[in-house]
Scaffold this motif. Sequence first.
Motif, PDB file in Angstrom:
ATOM      1  N   ILE A  16       0.836  -1.209   0.000  1.00  0.00           N
ATOM      2  CA  ILE A  16       0.000   0.000   0.000  1.00  0.00           C
ATOM      3  C   ILE A  16       0.865   1.251   0.000  1.00  0.00           C
ATOM      4  O   ILE A  16       0.586   2.235  -0.703  1.00  0.00           O
ATOM      5  CB  ILE A  16      -0.944   0.003   1.225  1.00  0.00           C
ATOM      6  N   ASP A  17       1.945   1.234   0.760  1.00  0.00           N
ATOM      7  CA  ASP A  17       2.861   2.385   0.780  1.00  0.00           C
ATOM      8  C   ASP A  17       3.444   2.630  -0.606  1.00  0.00           C
ATOM      9  O   ASP A  17       3.520   3.773  -1.075  1.00  0.00           O
ATOM     10  CB  ASP A  17       3.997   2.147   1.772  1.00  0.00           C
ATOM     11  N   ALA A  18       3.883   1.561  -1.268  1.00  0.00           N
ATOM     12  CA  ALA A  18       4.464   1.685  -2.605  1.00  0.00           C
ATOM     13  C   ALA A  18       3.423   2.173  -3.607  1.00  0.00           C
ATOM     14  O   ALA A  18       3.712   3.025  -4.466  1.00  0.00           O
ATOM     15  CB  ALA A  18       5.043   0.347  -3.045  1.00  0.00           C
ATOM     16  N   MET A  19       2.207   1.643  -3.501  1.00  0.00           N
ATOM     17  CA  MET A  19       1.123   2.084  -4.379  1.00  0.00           C
ATOM     18  C   MET A  19       0.850   3.572  -4.182  1.00  0.00           C
ATOM     19  O   MET A  19       0.645   4.309  -5.154  1.00  0.00           O
ATOM     20  CB  MET A  19      -0.141   1.275  -4.089  1.00  0.00           C
ATOM     21  N   THR A  20       0.851   3.998  -2.928  1.00  0.00           N
ATOM     22  CA  THR A  20       0.584   5.409  -2.613  1.00  0.00           C
ATOM     23  C   THR A  20       1.597   6.321  -3.290  1.00  0.00           C
ATOM     24  O   THR A  20       1.234   7.305  -3.949  1.00  0.00           O
ATOM     25  CB  THR A  20       0.620   5.608  -1.087  1.00  0.00           C
ATOM     26  N   ARG A  21       2.852   6.019  -3.143  1.00  0.00           N
ATOM     27  CA  ARG A  21       3.898   6.879  -3.703  1.00  0.00           C
ATOM     28  C   ARG A  21       3.869   6.880  -5.229  1.00  0.00           C
ATOM     29  O   ARG A  21       4.065   7.927  -5.871  1.00  0.00           O
ATOM     30  CB  ARG A  21       5.266   6.421  -3.188  1.00  0.00           C
ATOM     31  N   THR A  22       3.603   5.719  -5.812  1.00  0.00           N
ATOM     32  CA  THR A  22       3.613   5.626  -7.271  1.00  0.00           C
ATOM     33  C   THR A  22       2.413   6.344  -7.878  1.00  0.00           C
ATOM     34  O   THR A  22       2.546   7.057  -8.882  1.00  0.00           O
ATOM     35  CB  THR A  22       3.630   4.147  -7.703  1.00  0.00           C
ATOM     36  N   LEU A  23       1.240   6.168  -7.282  1.00  0.00           N
ATOM     37  CA  LEU A  23       0.060   6.886  -7.770  1.00  0.00           C
ATOM     38  C   LEU A  23       0.233   8.394  -7.608  1.00  0.00           C
ATOM     39  O   LEU A  23      -0.187   9.171  -8.470  1.00  0.00           O
ATOM     40  CB  LEU A  23      -1.191   6.422  -7.035  1.00  0.00           C
ATOM     41  N   ALA A  24       0.844   8.807  -6.502  1.00  0.00           N
ATOM     42  CA  ALA A  24       1.072  10.240  -6.275  1.00  0.00           C
ATOM     43  C   ALA A  24       1.961  10.823  -7.365  1.00  0.00           C
ATOM     44  O   ALA A  24       1.710  11.921  -7.882  1.00  0.00           O
ATOM     45  CB  ALA A  24       1.703  10.459  -4.902  1.00  0.00           C
ATOM     46  N   ASN A  45      -2.113   9.889  -0.565  1.00  0.00           N
ATOM     47  CA  ASN A  45      -1.374   9.730   0.689  1.00  0.00           C
ATOM     48  C   ASN A  45      -1.867   8.498   1.446  1.00  0.00           C
ATOM     49  O   ASN A  45      -2.882   7.895   1.075  1.00  0.00           O
ATOM     50  CB  ASN A  45      -1.549  10.970   1.570  1.00  0.00           C
ATOM     51  N   ALA A  46      -1.149   8.144   2.494  1.00  0.00           N
ATOM     52  CA  ALA A  46      -1.564   7.035   3.348  1.00  0.00           C
ATOM     53  C   ALA A  46      -1.360   7.410   4.801  1.00  0.00           C
ATOM     54  O   ALA A  46      -0.507   8.236   5.134  1.00  0.00           O
ATOM     55  CB  ALA A  46      -0.775   5.766   3.021  1.00  0.00           C
ATOM     56  N   VAL A  47      -2.146   6.798   5.655  1.00  0.00           N
ATOM     57  CA  VAL A  47      -2.032   6.964   7.100  1.00  0.00           C
ATOM     58  C   VAL A  47      -1.622   5.620   7.687  1.00  0.00           C
ATOM     59  O   VAL A  47      -2.220   4.584   7.372  1.00  0.00           O
ATOM     60  CB  VAL A  47      -3.366   7.422   7.719  1.00  0.00           C
ATOM     61  N   ALA A  48      -0.598   5.634   8.523  1.00  0.00           N
ATOM     62  CA  ALA A  48      -0.089   4.401   9.130  1.00  0.00           C
ATOM     63  C   ALA A  48      -0.334   4.432  10.635  1.00  0.00           C
ATOM     64  O   ALA A  48       0.462   5.005  11.385  1.00  0.00           O
ATOM     65  CB  ALA A  48       1.401   4.245   8.835  1.00  0.00           C
TER      66      ALA A  48
END
Length: 258
Positions: A162-170, A181-184
Amino acid sequence: MSTYAVDALAGRTALVTGGSRGIGEASARALDAAGARVILSGRDEARLEAIAKELNDPVVLPSDLAVPGAGGELARRALDAGGQVDVLVNCAGVARPAAKLGEEENLDALLAVNLRGPFMVAGILAKAMAKRGQGSIVSLSSVASSRGISPSVDYAATKGAIDAMTRTLAFRYGPRGVRVNAVAPGYVDTEFSGGAGQIPGFEAAVAGETALGRVGHADDIADVVVFLASDAARYVTGQVIDVDGGFTMTKAVVRMGS
């Protein structure tokens, strides 16, 4: 209860997956309080309908993201129902059933909900947002994705994805006005925690190793979700934000001092 500004999201439509309980429910209520029209999704239709009665002009779209094709179908249904989706909050997730290390049993079930579902919903809605030149996607990650503190290797791996998806989509959709963005969260006292809070002394132990001296609650996460969805975060994208009361920071300090 959420403390976010009223009308911060007025005129916007927000889809919340996993909206029937825990952080998903709290996020739906917080988005509603901030003025958004909320599309509630999850597996428990009765619970979704009960929550919807307490919101302003909601839409209920039951969906089981464990089913192949459900993520794409949900995204399309949300666009049809709302006319547009300005905010996506990917909250749907499971921690169990967990796969045993080195075995495939139960692994596909976890990957389906924690990765395939969010991937499909976000992918379709990001394209729709980009056509309109604006939008915000917020996914739920976990401190387990980057800290190695979860005993469930498969769960931690899905959150790392999910973190990788977040950065790539951004990176891909930022030039077209879409923020991702993501919240952890750290430990949060919800049903998702699997009853850990009922173990004598567990929450006290977590609080004792947390900088703020307490465990997290769903509203603590929901307010950050609303912030990231709103124009207050207009220059924030590609970020995975720890919301853990300083738990992982404190653990790192303890390790360094030991």
